[in-house]
Structure formats: structure tokens, C-alpha cells
Design a protein around this motif. Structure first.
Motif, PDB file in Angstrom:
ATOM      1  N   TYR A   7       0.820  -1.216   0.000  1.00 52.01           N
ATOM      2  CA  TYR A   7       0.000   0.000   0.000  1.00 52.01           C
ATOM      3  C   TYR A   7       0.852   1.264   0.000  1.00 52.01           C
ATOM      4  CZ  TYR A   7      -3.506   3.493   1.092  1.00 52.01           C
ATOM      5  OH  TYR A   7      -4.301   4.603   1.035  1.00 52.01           O
ATOM      6  N   ASP A   8       0.568   2.188  -0.940  1.00 53.74           N
ATOM      7  CA  ASP A   8       1.211   3.507  -0.966  1.00 53.74           C
ATOM      8  C   ASP A   8       0.223   4.569  -0.507  1.00 53.74           C
ATOM      9  OD1 ASP A   8       3.685   2.736  -1.824  1.00 53.74           O
ATOM     10  OD2 ASP A   8       3.246   3.024  -3.956  1.00 53.74           O
ATOM     11  N   PRO A   9       0.536   5.276   0.598  1.00 53.22           N
ATOM     12  CA  PRO A   9      -0.361   6.331   1.049  1.00 53.22           C
ATOM     13  C   PRO A   9      -0.266   7.583   0.152  1.00 53.22           C
ATOM     14  CG  PRO A   9       1.507   6.119   2.534  1.00 53.22           C
ATOM     15  CD  PRO A   9       1.651   5.050   1.508  1.00 53.22           C
ATOM     16  N   TYR A  10      -1.073   8.566   0.495  1.00 50.73           N
ATOM     17  CA  TYR A  10      -1.280   9.780  -0.318  1.00 50.73           C
ATOM     18  C   TYR A  10      -0.009  10.408  -0.863  1.00 50.73           C
ATOM     19  CZ  TYR A  10      -3.126  14.462  -1.423  1.00 50.73           C
ATOM     20  OH  TYR A  10      -3.457  15.633  -2.043  1.00 50.73           O
ATOM     21  N   TRP A  11       0.935  10.757  -0.012  1.00 51.27           N
ATOM     22  CA  TRP A  11       2.106  11.521  -0.475  1.00 51.27           C
ATOM     23  C   TRP A  11       3.061  10.649  -1.282  1.00 51.27           C
ATOM     24  CZ3 TRP A  11       1.397  16.485  -0.301  1.00 51.27           C
ATOM     25  CH2 TRP A  11       0.556  17.014   0.686  1.00 51.27           C
ATOM     26  N   VAL A  12       3.103   9.363  -0.929  1.00 51.48           N
ATOM     27  CA  VAL A  12       3.999   8.456  -1.660  1.00 51.48           C
ATOM     28  C   VAL A  12       3.523   8.328  -3.107  1.00 51.48           C
ATOM     29  CG1 VAL A  12       4.865   6.089  -1.762  1.00 51.48           C
ATOM     30  CG2 VAL A  12       4.641   7.257   0.451  1.00 51.48           C
ATOM     31  N   ARG A  13       2.198   8.305  -3.295  1.00 52.67           N
ATOM     32  CA  ARG A  13       1.650   8.242  -4.657  1.00 52.67           C
ATOM     33  C   ARG A  13       2.010   9.486  -5.448  1.00 52.67           C
ATOM     34  NH1 ARG A  13      -4.179   7.651  -3.349  1.00 52.67           N
ATOM     35  NH2 ARG A  13      -3.728   6.787  -1.294  1.00 52.67           N
ATOM     36  N   ARG A  14       2.412  10.541  -4.754  1.00 57.23           N
ATOM     37  CA  ARG A  14       2.752  11.792  -5.430  1.00 57.23           C
ATOM     38  C   ARG A  14       4.255  12.059  -5.442  1.00 57.23           C
ATOM     39  NH1 ARG A  14      -2.058  11.540  -3.720  1.00 57.23           N
ATOM     40  NH2 ARG A  14      -3.724  12.533  -4.906  1.00 57.23           N
ATOM     41  N   GLY A  15       5.035  11.008  -5.306  1.00 56.06           N
ATOM     42  CA  GLY A  15       6.474  11.168  -5.520  1.00 56.06           C
ATOM     43  C   GLY A  15       7.300  11.395  -4.266  1.00 56.06           C
ATOM     44  N   TRP A  16       6.675  11.397  -3.086  1.00 55.66           N
ATOM     45  CA  TRP A  16       7.451  11.566  -1.865  1.00 55.66           C
ATOM     46  C   TRP A  16       7.906  10.206  -1.346  1.00 55.66           C
ATOM     47  CZ3 TRP A  16       8.473  16.584  -0.134  1.00 55.66           C
ATOM     48  CH2 TRP A  16       7.767  17.589  -0.804  1.00 55.66           C
ATOM     49  N   ALA A  17       8.867  10.229  -0.439  1.00 54.48           N
ATOM     50  CA  ALA A  17       9.501   8.991   0.012  1.00 54.48           C
ATOM     51  C   ALA A  17       8.559   8.163   0.891  1.00 54.48           C
ATOM     52  CB  ALA A  17      10.764   9.328   0.794  1.00 54.48           C
ATOM     53  N   ARG A  18       8.798   6.838   0.912  1.00 57.85           N
ATOM     54  CA  ARG A  18       8.016   5.971   1.796  1.00 57.85           C
ATOM     55  C   ARG A  18       8.421   6.178   3.248  1.00 57.85           C
ATOM     56  NH1 ARG A  18       8.233   2.555  -2.599  1.00 57.85           N
ATOM     57  NH2 ARG A  18       6.131   2.166  -3.352  1.00 57.85           N
ATOM     58  N   GLU A  19       9.735   6.335   3.465  1.00 59.16           N
ATOM     59  CA  GLU A  19      10.217   6.531   4.832  1.00 59.16           C
ATOM     60  C   GLU A  19      11.002   7.821   4.860  1.00 59.16           C
ATOM     61  OE1 GLU A  19      11.558   3.255   7.070  1.00 59.16           O
ATOM     62  OE2 GLU A  19      10.845   1.768   5.619  1.00 59.16           O
ATOM     63  N   ALA A  20      10.814   8.604   5.932  1.00 59.75           N
ATOM     64  CA  ALA A  20      11.434   9.924   5.941  1.00 59.75           C
ATOM     65  C   ALA A  20      11.741  10.407   7.349  1.00 59.75           C
ATOM     66  CB  ALA A  20      10.529  10.927   5.211  1.00 59.75           C
ATOM     67  N   PRO A  21      12.916   9.967   7.885  1.00 62.12           N
ATOM     68  CA  PRO A  21      13.352  10.547   9.156  1.00 62.12           C
ATOM     69  C   PRO A  21      13.752  12.011   8.937  1.00 62.12           C
ATOM     70  CG  PRO A  21      14.962   8.941   8.314  1.00 62.12           C
ATOM     71  CD  PRO A  21      13.814   8.945   7.365  1.00 62.12           C
ATOM     72  N   VAL A  22      13.544  12.839   9.969  1.00 61.46           N
ATOM     73  CA  VAL A  22      13.869  14.268   9.864  1.00 61.46           C
ATOM     74  C   VAL A  22      15.372  14.439   9.671  1.00 61.46           C
ATOM     75  CG1 VAL A  22      13.869  16.460  11.112  1.00 61.46           C
ATOM     76  CG2 VAL A  22      11.908  14.919  11.306  1.00 61.46           C
ATOM     77  N   LYS A  23      15.775  15.313   8.744  1.00 66.33           N
ATOM     78  CA  LYS A  23      17.196  15.566   8.525  1.00 66.33           C
ATOM     79  C   LYS A  23      17.721  16.589   9.530  1.00 66.33           C
ATOM     80  CE  LYS A  23      17.155  14.252   3.724  1.00 66.33           C
ATOM     81  NZ  LYS A  23      17.326  14.641   2.323  1.00 66.33           N
ATOM     82  N   THR A  24      19.003  16.448   9.841  1.00 68.83           N
ATOM     83  CA  THR A  24      19.661  17.362  10.777  1.00 68.83           C
ATOM     84  C   THR A  24      19.719  18.751  10.140  1.00 68.83           C
ATOM     85  OG1 THR A  24      20.938  15.525  11.658  1.00 68.83           O
ATOM     86  CG2 THR A  24      21.803  17.758  12.051  1.00 68.83           C
TER      87      THR A  24
END
Ligand SMILES: Nc1nc2c(c(=O)[nH]1)N[C@H]1C(S)=C(S)[C@@H](COP(=O)(O)O)O[C@H]1N2
Ligand SMILES: [Mo]
Length: 548
Positions: A423-440
Motif C-alpha cells: 500500500y502507498d499512502p497519499y504523499w507516496v503516490r505523489r512522488g514523496w519517500a516511503r520513509e522519511a526521518p527528519v534531517k539534521t
């Protein structure tokens, strides 16, 4: 000569576009008013402006959406709705012009517009079904009828020459037994204007009724929020050390007040959920005991209170979409464990937790992260009060260390355990990453870009964040000089940002100030700039100032 005269009298004047276009306006506003009234009675989200706007938001490619967020910030939704209204206005004016030539074609055009709204409303992810077409259909039928009526008056007005067109026609003449053309033209014009004005007035009345109805409908939700009393947390937040808050002019405060907290979501109308009717369902793969919780069920559990900094993946380097609040809620991992969920590392079949909101948004979070012992919360409170509606009342998710789009579901009503593969949720279907830890990341709050400080001591200060890893060091560089360590405010916790300051001896001229942070895993904020898509912007924040 006689023939010519007759021609002049009887040949209809050429259709005039201006009154036609003007008759489109009352027709359009009558249609819109009825639309709003039906939507207010049924479901506000079913209104065509909201539905078409939502469809536009969903269809907008990520870079354009990013641009819109940059250009208009939180006003992007207002800009979008005003844009839709502007397009609608032009269309109904064009249809008004068309109506003077063909009332049937114009009516068909209006109904087509209604069909667009209806299809948009019915195909929204949160649609309640075919009834969501009613507002659009009701509005279009109304607009078509009003336009038909007004165009009829216009045509009648045109058939009788107007006094102006013939330079004749005084009141005295009108006393004759037969109404002369001039007088008849005046009468038709009056009847058109009267009809147009009545339509406009009726729209205003219906529009006002729609507004008061939608306000009164929202009142259950407002009342349910007002009744919420958050019990004292069983597990209070660690006290924030006094030295975690620097008192420097221009620096971002440690706690972001709710009214200043950034807002990023796709909701064109803020969902107003009645907490007494609210339920949260937990189900899916490997959920051995699926369960449904009410708001009171959650309030009755042990509440934990935590300071957590939330960041949006759309935040540019140096941008404003980051805020820190004290959240009160229940531990999500405990609820999952009660439902019999095991994380993948203990053999659980589901690696993705999909949260779904009342407005149809879906977000995907790693099950492993939610259950790894961090303070992943179902939050009910924000800075000591029930969640504001804009921030997800009655309940939202907050997971330290993850960008909002993969964790912070507002107006949550459903949690489904599934897999990333299926399953791909909303933002993933629009080109965003599946997993996204906050960057420093780190940001210079003061001085502001293009400030003109006086030569001598200037305090450079800002915030740095690397949620769940913690900030170990912040450094500042003046122009191409060496990196120099900034003073860090005390650490409130690894899940919150940290303020920093750097006393600078500023010399005259133009200078570029740059900041970088190092987190507690040793990762140094990189100088390589990347876009926000797909998993957050990399790069360092710089500010250019002129010292006088
Ligand atoms: N229902 C819903 N929840 C949502 C979103 C949304 O669009 N709809 N946006 C997410 C994103 S991208 C972010 S960054 C955070 C922002 O939360 P805030 O508006 O309270 O700051 O909410 C998240 N939760
Ligand atoms: Mo976001």
C-alpha cells in the motif's frame, strides 16, 4: 424608404454582450448560494468549490505544490479557492453572453459545470457517496433557471427598440392608447433589471442562510471541544531546564504557541469533528484483537506529556515549517500491543502503519519505529489545551524523529496495519519517500536576511533540530572563515530543537553568515543543497547582512 424604416424598427438589434455577461453574474451567484445551502445541510466537504479545489490539490504535481506553499504559505488554500471562484465568474459571464443567442446551449453549459462539481465531489476520497452530488446539481439547476429567465427578459428588451437607440420617446407620448416602442423598451429593461436584482438579493439571503446553517452544524464539534478537560498526565514531561530558553531578541521561542504553529495539510475546510461521536479503529494484518476506541476511552488511559518538535518535509532550508509543542496523549505502542500487534523485528507481518483521517488523508509510518520505545503518541492536547481544530482535534498522531507527512496524521479515525509493499499512502503516490526521518538542520533567526546591524558585537542566534537523535554541536561561519562553535542552550530532550547563539564581532561591510549542526550520531549537516522532494531538503542556511 418605407422598407428601410420598417427594417430599422423590427430587425432585432445585434445581441449585446454586456447585459448578457451581467445576467450571468446573478445566475452564477444564485447557483452558488443554493450549492452552499445544500452543502451546509448535507456535508460541507461536498460543496463543489471545496471538492474541485481538493481535486486540484491532489492532482497538482509536487514541485508546483511546493511552489504554491512557498509563494502563498498557509494562504495557499484561500488563493486556490479565490482562483476557482474567479474562473467560475468568467465562465458564468461567458455563458450569460451565450444565453442571449441560445438559451438552451447556455443552460447546457451551466449543467455541465454542475456535472464537473458533482463528479469532483463524488470522487473525493472522503466522499459520502452519490448524495455528495446534490449541492452541485441543485446549484447548477438553479443557475440554469435564473439564466434562462434573465436571458428571456434580455431578448424581449432587444425586440423592442430602446429610447436611446432612436433618440425619441418622451413620457408625454406614452399617454397614447397603444404603448409606443420606446415605452415598451423601457418596461422590458425595467423588468430585466428587476429580475436580475431579485436574483442577486435572493442569492444573498440564501447565502446567509447557508452560512448560519454551517456555523450551527459546527457547533456540536465546538461544544465537544470546549467540554474537554485534560486530566493531569500520569507521565509528565521532563521539566525544561531554564537554560534551554535563551532570552535573545529575534530568536524563535522554545515553545511555539498554538496560534503561531505552522499548519500544513490538504484540507480546504478544517474538519470539525464532534469528539463525542469520534471513534478510532485499529485493524489490519497481524492485529489479533482489532479494537475501536472512543475519545473518552483515550482520556481514561494514562496520559503522557512530551515536548516534541514537528517538522514538515516541505520546509526549505531556513524555512518556517517547524514548531515545538508540549503534546499530551496516549502511547500508540501500548494501544498496538493491546491489539496484539508485533513489530516486524518480533515477527509481526505488518511493517507499515497506515493512519487515515476523517478527510480521507492517508499517511504511512514504519511499525518498527512506532514500537521502538520512542514517544509515539496519539495526541489529545497541545500546549495544555485540547488540540486546536487546525491541528487535528480531537486526536492526531505525533512521532518524534519523522517528518509530518509520514507520521503526524491529524483528525485521525483509522489505523490499519499493512505492508509497504502492498500500500502507498497519499504523499507516496505523489512522488514523496516511503520513509522519511527528519534531517539534521539548523536555522539563523537573527539577524534577519539583509539586516543592517551596526559594527561591533552582534548576536547571531537560531534553532537546530535532529529529532530523536539530538543536537550535539552548532557551528557558525562568517564569509569563508573557519567554522566556529556556537553556544548551545541546554538540551530539553533529544526530540526537541535546541536554541543556539554566537556572539559575533561584526566589521563594516557585507557578510554572509552560515550555520551547520551536528547531531548526536555524528552526522554533520551537509552543504549540498537538495530539493524538499522526496525526503526533505539538505543544505545549510545562510544569511547576508550589511554591517554599517
Ligand atoms: N489529515 C491530515 N493530516 C496531516 C496532513 C494532512 O494534509 N491531512 N499533513 C501532514 C503534514 S505534511 C504535516 S507536516 C503535519 C503538519 O501538522 P500541523 O499542521 O499541525 O503543523 O500534519 C500532517 N498530518
Ligand atoms: Mo509536511
Amino acid at each position: 424608404m418605407r422598407d428601410e424604416e420598417r427594417d430599422q424598427r423590427e430587425r432585432p438589434e445585434r445581441p449585446r454582450p454586456v447585459p448578457g455577461a451581467l445576467s450571468g453574474l446573478p445566475a452564477g451567484s444564485a447557483g452558488l448560494a443554493v450549492t452552499e445551502l445544500v452543502a451546509a445541510a448535507l456535508r460541507p466537504q461536498a460543496g463543489p468549490v471545496v471538492a474541485v479545489g481538493g481535486a486540484v490539490v491532489d492532482a497538482t504535481p509536487a514541485p508546483v505544490k511546493d511552489w504554491a506553499i512557498r509563494q502563498f504559505g498557509t494562504a495557499d488554500k484561500l488563493v486556490l479557492q479565490l482562483g476557482i471562484l474567479a474562473v467560475l465568474t468568467m465562465l458564468v459571464m461567458a455563458l450569460g453572453v451565450l444565453a442571449v443567442r441560445s438559451r438552451r446551449l447556455a443552460a447546457a453549459g451551466v449543467l455541465l459545470l454542475g456535472a464537473v462539481g458533482a463528479v469532483a465531489a463524488v470522487s473525493r476520497p472522503d466522499s459520502a457517496g452519490p448524495t455528495d452530488a446534490f449541492p452541485s446539481v441543485g446549484g447548477a439547476v438553479t443557475a440554469a433557471l435564473v439564466l434562462h429567465l434573465l436571458a428571456g427578459r434580455l431578448t424581449a428588451m432587444r425586440r423592442t427598440p430602446t429610447p436611446a437607440a432612436h433618440g425619441a420617446g418622451t413620457r408625454a407620448e406614452g399617454t397614447a392608447g397603444v404603448l409606443p416602442p420606446a415605452e415598451a423598451g423601457g418596461r422590458d429593461r425595467r423588468s430585466f433589471l428587476l429580475a436580475a436584482a431579485s436574483a442577486a438579493a435572493a442569492s444573498a439571503v440564501v447565502g446567509a442562510a447557508a452560512r448560519s446553517l454551517s456555523t450551527s452544524r459546527g457547533q456540536d464539534a465546538v461544544a465537544s471541544r470546549r467540554r474537554v478537560v485534560l486530566p493531569a498526565p500520569g507521565s509528565p514531561a521532563r521539566p525544561v531546564p531554564g537554560r534551554a530558553r535563551l532570552r535573545l531578541p529575534g530568536i524563535t521561542p522554545f515553545v511555539t504557541p498554538n496560534d503561531d504553529f505552522y499548519r500544513v495539510d490538504t484540507a480546504l475546510t478544517v474538519p470539525e469533528v464532534d469528539a463525542t461521536a469520534w471513534r478510532l479503529r485499529i485493524h489490519g494484518e497481524g492485529v489479533r484483537r482489532p479494537a475501536t476506541y472512543s475519545f473518552d476511552d483515550l482520556l481514561g488511559r494514562e496520559l503522557v506529556e512530551r515536548d516534541i518538535t514537528l517538522t514538515c518535509v516541505s520546509n526549505e532550508v531556513g524555512g518556517p515549517y517547524v514548531g515545538n509543542a508540549r503534546w499530551t496523549g496516549v502511547r500508540l505502542a501500548d494501544l498496538l500491543a493491546e491489539c496484539g500487534v508485533e513489530p516486524p523485528s518480533r515477527g509481526g507481518p505488518a511493517d507499515q502503519l497506515v493512519s487515515r483521517s476523517v478527510d480521507g488523508m492517508t499517511l504511512g509510518t514504519p511499525v518498527e519505529v512506532v514500537m521502538d520505545g520512542r514517544d509515539a503518541l496519539l495526541a489529545l492536547g497541545m500546549n495544555g489545551e485540547p488540540l486546536p481544530f487546525e491541528h487535528g482535534f480531537p486526536v492526531r498522531m505525533v512521532v518524534p524523529g519523522l517528518y509530518g507527512f509520514v507520521s503526524a496524521c491529524k483528525w485521525i479515525e483509522d489505523i490499519e496495519l499493512t505492508t509497504f509493499a502492498s500500500y502507498d499512502p497519499y504523499w507516496v503516490r505523489r512522488g514523496w519517500a516511503r520513509e522519511a526521518p527528519v534531517k539534521t538542520q539548523s536555522r539563523i533567526d537573527t539577524p534577519r536576511p539583509f539586516a543592517r546591524p551596526k559594527a561591533g558585537p552582534v548576536m547571531v542566534a537560531g534553532v537546530a533540530w535532529a529529532q530523536h537523535r539530538g543536537i550535539a554541536k552548532v557551528e557558525v561561519r562568517i564569509d569563508d572563515g573557519p567554522w566556529q562553535e556556537a553556544r548551545l542552550a541546554a538540551e530539553a530532550g533529544r526530540d526537541t530543537w535546541r536554541q543556539w547563539s554566537f556572539p559575533w564581532q561584526a566589521s563594516r561591510g557585507g557578510h554572509t553568515l552560515t550555520v551547520r549542526a551536528t547531531d548526536r550520531t555524528g552526522v554533520v549537516q551537509t552543504g549540498r543543497r537538495t530539493r524538499t522532494v522526496p525526503d526533505g531538503a539538505d543544505g545549510r542556511h545562510s544569511v547576508v547582512v550589511t554591517v554599517e
